[in-house]
Design an enzyme around this catalytic site. Structure first.
Site, mmCIF file in Angstrom:
data_model
loop_
_atom_site.group_PDB
_atom_site.id
_atom_site.type_symbol
_atom_site.label_atom_id
_atom_site.label_comp_id
_atom_site.label_asym_id
_atom_site.label_seq_id
_atom_site.Cartn_x
_atom_site.Cartn_y
_atom_site.Cartn_z
ATOM 1 C CG HIS A 67 -2.408 -39.393 2.696
ATOM 2 N ND1 HIS A 67 -0.957 -39.184 2.510
ATOM 3 C CD2 HIS A 67 -2.480 -39.237 3.994
ATOM 4 C CE1 HIS A 67 -0.436 -38.869 3.629
ATOM 5 N NE2 HIS A 67 -1.352 -38.990 4.612
ATOM 6 C CD GLU A 126 -2.704 -36.710 7.401
ATOM 7 O OE1 GLU A 126 -2.089 -36.013 8.305
ATOM 8 O OE2 GLU A 126 -2.366 -37.958 7.068
ATOM 9 C CB CYS A 151 5.764 -37.186 8.358
ATOM 10 S SG CYS A 151 4.119 -36.297 8.439
ATOM 11 C CB CYS A 152 5.981 -31.915 8.693
ATOM 12 S SG CYS A 152 4.630 -32.364 8.086
ATOM 13 C CB CYS A 174 4.703 -34.155 4.259
ATOM 14 S SG CYS A 174 5.723 -34.749 5.749
ATOM 15 C CD GLU A 205 1.373 -33.936 6.080
ATOM 16 O OE1 GLU A 205 0.235 -34.655 5.691
ATOM 17 O OE2 GLU A 205 2.242 -34.917 6.482
ATOM 18 N N GLY A 235 0.667 -49.331 1.799
ATOM 19 C CA GLY A 235 -0.404 -48.451 1.863
ATOM 20 C C GLY A 235 -0.193 -46.905 1.736
#
Lengths: 633, 633
Positions: free
Chosen positions: A263, A315, A399-400, A333, A331, A180
């Site tokens: 996303h 996102e 995550c970032c 990321c 974001e 996913g």
């Protein structure tokens, strides 16, 4: 256009970075970020999860189900950090963490501490939500990075064992499945190329190809009670999302993609893999699809900072020209992903258009996500704030922080490249490169003050004279470019936005370049409703912003006179050293009135000057209003 | 200032409304809204809840725990609708619903179908969240309205039984308690005054006084397991909210209130009660507190439309000058509450300042919440939309549809007043009034085309000549007002923003008034950052907006020339008949370019004209972008 690798990145140990701009970021990475993030991995239980999976200690899984990925991304960043020179503490931490990973891996190669601790019976049952392959992908990337930086194969062994395990379950003649959250595809390719395992590349290709075919592989999962019980969201939302498919780019087969959807980070990771797959395949449909999506993204849906994905709800992406400033999700990321995809695309095409986008993101919307001190982070990169947006030392979904760390650690990958015969300089990173040109060992020194100046020199020193090329990208913002080689009249050829110097190089031959960097006011297409009546100040690759700290009042009160005087000055003691730009304009006069609504024209105006700082450096002096698109014209 | 009733509202049956503007709203209320909302009460189970509580049918409680209040508010609106003339169907529906209410009421007077059906053992255990008293309050208001409109005491009996029940549990010598959602206080006062039960007024006063004292009455509930189980939110959020107190104005005792805080509707309802309580009490501390809060609300925190409460997070207030347009919460109920509080304040002071606010909300931010067709509603009243904000026939939390209905049904209450000797005209509603002046039966006819024109006439016809006063409010927007009485040179006295004509009136004596209404551009205080560089078009009491439907492109593309030509025209076939205003200015030229970022000044401009419509009438022609504050200056 044909997608075929034009150059390779240069292994980090071959590049000694000596750059006024990036060296500071790398030092901070080595001296602060790596340790600060490690401490977070410890205090949030991310490392404890590995110990518990390894049965080294008791305890439940802590945190979010994809938290393993943060450990792997940190490891990737830490490995890069080591490439710049020895660092005892980091080496120790890396060894410790690799040890934990090795211990947690199961006999058959499986490795995901959330499932091992909480749901050992539910492995690989819910690919849509549960990020097992996503985590695996970040493990492979860490392994390749660790190998590149240190030569060690310890982590490669873990990765291979895990990839073999996955390959034993999923594949053309096995179970149909893809994650996913894309990531494993690009990571399998990276791993496969690094250790010459074409079967990994094939598996990645298959995953990319299966995605978007109907019925979606996730539809079966919707009916699986075990899978459903794992769902962190409402079943109904997930069903709708699976049906629609766009959230994770599962809406159509890759060759039918048109707009960038869903996303943002997932999209970037998918397209990095897809772009790589197109290499030499003469797959016109795939190339066309990638061009369409790239163009849609960068021409209609990208912030001027290289931020992408404006919406919090997914996102990710919305519609063309929808680029709100104060609510910009953008974001960190996602912009890191854009640097990676753009760099991959550049590698395939050698076209400077892609480097222009990489540069925009690299100098603006990515590094805005980390504080100058190296231990404060943004998840979202707003283009306007009234003080409500603050850096934090870590996030629940973190995550970032390790993502921006690994990007900084590998910055030369996005600035330089080398092929059999040519050295590619996409961005003039100050450094010394040890490489070969047509088989001759060559040292190249780039003396650069970029992005504070558009002047730089490239000194080419082969062991013996060698015929070959030096390619220097001409940035999109440069309107007046001059080159000079050692007092000769040689002229460059131009190809796809690069100045190409094809000649025989003797030791010490020097190219002097000047991009004539100067401040410039930009405006957005009127279709970007949020930027109507607004202007943005840039200087070379840098986007500037106005902070309350410098203006003394709310930045929205400034109205730029875009024809007015403008002054750039390097301020060594401000924000780790930045070129500030002072512009002139007007501001509403504060006549002390508090009356809420008055006749139009009642509020007077006065002349004002405003000192702008680079966007990446905002929010490094406490709570503060900030504006990229100031009023003007 | 002294808080003492200066006039009373005129019972609806004594006012025959004959007004180009409001008569249409009332007709729509009578012919569409009442039935449409009744159908929603049926289809959403709101009426079934009463049947189930009465054990007339089986079944669980449906919907939100405070849904009874929608039934009561609908009943209040339906009762008002009847006051304008017989309406068989509405009469039947009212009788049916009152029958259900009577049947559901318990022997001891208790009435709340959610608790009766679901939690009969948990009554009165969670006043903070569960709205039992709030629902009761709306029952009392409905009862008083039904009595005023029809003379029937059926619902009064239910209300009294319920109020007596509550009074038997709560009070100075009984349990300390007040509702998390204010409403019962103002309703007890209304009921108490209507049927001469001063003990109800005293109970209300006590509830207002107890609120905000420490410890909060809600702190005990936090420790009550039965109460906690009812909580619709996270316990932690509730604990924080209770501790802070601001959400429901429980942060400080009423006399210490300074700024307007918390949930906007709750605040309005509390202050209506508090303002009434100050009547004649010579309670300087209370009056000062109310003045502070009112001033903070109307001078620093009110949209130009009379919308209040900008934030979704608390459905309420934030900070001074924080008035975002596109995310404006500005709940319809909050503006209705502002009309009610302002009217109550006006009644206490006779000062036109309060009527100015009432008028703003009445003609803009309240009726914007209902479609011209009478069956489409807004919960939030944005001041900017890009087509994402649409009317709906009903909501899960459907407080607004019946609230705006009851306001329209009682509109003359906010326009007119009468005292022993004086007739008060706050807003020139076209109508015929049967009242008495100093004991002499007097018919007053107001011939008005308000708000489409500032000219109107007041014809006073007493049965016999009588000495008395006619007071006409001079609106804040009127800069040039003229009055004329029957060709005499009589001049008005002026008091608190009203022109006062004190004389002996003979049948047919006529005041001709002209407020010289003209379009005007306003700007906001520069502290309202969201309105910087923007202007708003008004015409008399009306705020105008620009819709895409009329401009042909995004309203944000219009830049008003506030010195330019401006034309007003009545368009009978547009939006039920409105005065439109066409202004001139500029717009970015669409040169067909799709380039995202270009050098400032590249985008050309062209002359443009834009037809504005009244804000209240927006979003009546399908999905549509809209803007109140257009670019300009």
């Amino acid at each position: 256009m044909s997608f075929q690798t034009r150059f390779e990145t240069i292994p980090l140990p071959q590049v000694k970075v000596n750059d006024r701009f990036w060296s500071k970021w790398i030092e901070t990475l080595r001296n602060t970020t790596i340790k600060a993030e490690y401490d977070q991995l410890v205090s949030t239980g991310r490392l404890a999860n590995f110990k518990r999976a390894a049965k080294q200690e008791e305890g439940d899984f802590e945190g979010l189900y994809f938290n393993d990925s943060d450990v792997y991304k940190w490891l990737e960043a830490a490995a890069y950090a080591l490439a710049y020179g020895p660092h005892k503490e980091t080496e120790k931490l890396i060894d410790e963490v690799i040890g934990l990973i090795e211990a947690a891996q199961e006999q058959d190669g499986y490795l995901n501490t959330f499932f091992q601790i909480r749901h050992p019976q539910a492995k690989w049952r819910n690919l849509y939500m549960m990020h097992e392959m996503y985590c695996a992908g970040h493990l492979y990337e860490a392994a390749v990075a660790h190998h590149e930086a240190t030569g060690s194969k310890r982590l490669i062994d873990v990765a291979v064992k895990n990839a073999d395990h996955i390959a034993s379950i999923f594949g053309p003649d096995k179970r149909r499945g893809y994650c996913g959250h894309e990531e494993i595809e690009l990571a399998l390719i990276k791993l496969g190329k690094a250790i010459n395992r074409p079967d990994y590349v094939e598996l990645a290709k298959w995953m990319v190809e299966e995605r978007g075919k109907k019925p979606s592989a996730y539809e079966a999962e919707l009916k699986d009670e075990v899978a459903r019980k794992l769902n962190p969201w409402d079943d109904k939302d997930i069903e709708e999302n699976v049906k629609d498919g766009k959230y994770c780019q599962d809406h159509a087969p890759i060759r039918e993609h048109t707009d960038i959807v869903g996303h943002a980070v997932r999209a970037m990771y998918l397209y990095i893999a897809a772009t790589t797959i197109a290499d030499g395949a003469n797959d016109e449909a795939l190339e066309k699809s990638l061009v369409r999506v790239w163009d849609n993204l960068t021409k209609y849906r990208m912030y001027i900072t290289g931020g992408i994905g404006p919406a919090a709800s997914n996102e990710g992406f919305t519609t063309d020209f929808d680029l709100p400033n104060r609510s910009a999700y953008a974001e960190t990321c996602a912009s890191v992903g854009l640097v990676l995809w753009g760099s991959k695309y550049l590698q395939m095409t050698g076209n400077s258009d892609y480097a222009d986008v990489v540069e925009k993101a690299l100098f603006n919307g990515t590094i805005s996500g980390i504080s100058l001190s190296g231990d404060g982070f943004f998840y979202c990169n707003r283009l306007e704030s009234r003080g409500e947006h603050q850096r934090v030392p870590w996030m629940t979904c973190a995550c970032c922080p390790p993502n921006i760390a690994r990007m900084i650690g590998s910055v030369s990958h996005y600035c330089l490249g080398v092929s059999q015969s040519d050295l590619w300089i996409h961005i003039p990173l100050g450094c010394t490169i040890d490489t070969t040109i047509n088989g001759v060992k060559t040292n190249v020194e780039i003396k650069s003050d970029y992005p504070w100046s558009g002047k730089f020199e490239v000194v080419v020193t082969p062991e013996k004279p060698v015929a070959g090329g030096v390619r220097i990208r001409i940035p999109d913002w440069a309107t007046d470019v001059t080159f000079e080689i050692d007092n000769t009249d040689e002229e460059a050829d131009y190809e796809d936005g690069y100045a190409v110097f094809n000649r025989t190089w003797s030791p010490g031959d020097t190219i002097k370049a000047d991009f004539n960097m100067a401040p410039m006011w930009l405006q957005a297409n009127p279709k970007v409703l949020d930027d109507l009546g607004r202007v943005c100040l840039t200087n070379g690759p840098l986007v500037y912003c106005l902070e309350q700290k410098d203006f003394g009042k709310e930045p929205l009160l400034f109205m730029a006179d875009t024809e007015g005087e403008i002054k750039a000055a390097y301020e060594p003691n401000l924000l780790n050293g930045v070129v500030t730009i002072t512009a002139t304009g007007y501001s509403e006069k504060d006549d002390g009135s508090d009356e809420l609504y008055v006749e139009a024209g009642s509020v007077g105006q006065e002349e004002a000057s405003a000192k702008f700082v680079p966007y990446y450096s905002w929010c490094n002096r406490g709570p503060n209003s900030m504006l990229v698109w100031v009023r003007g014209l």
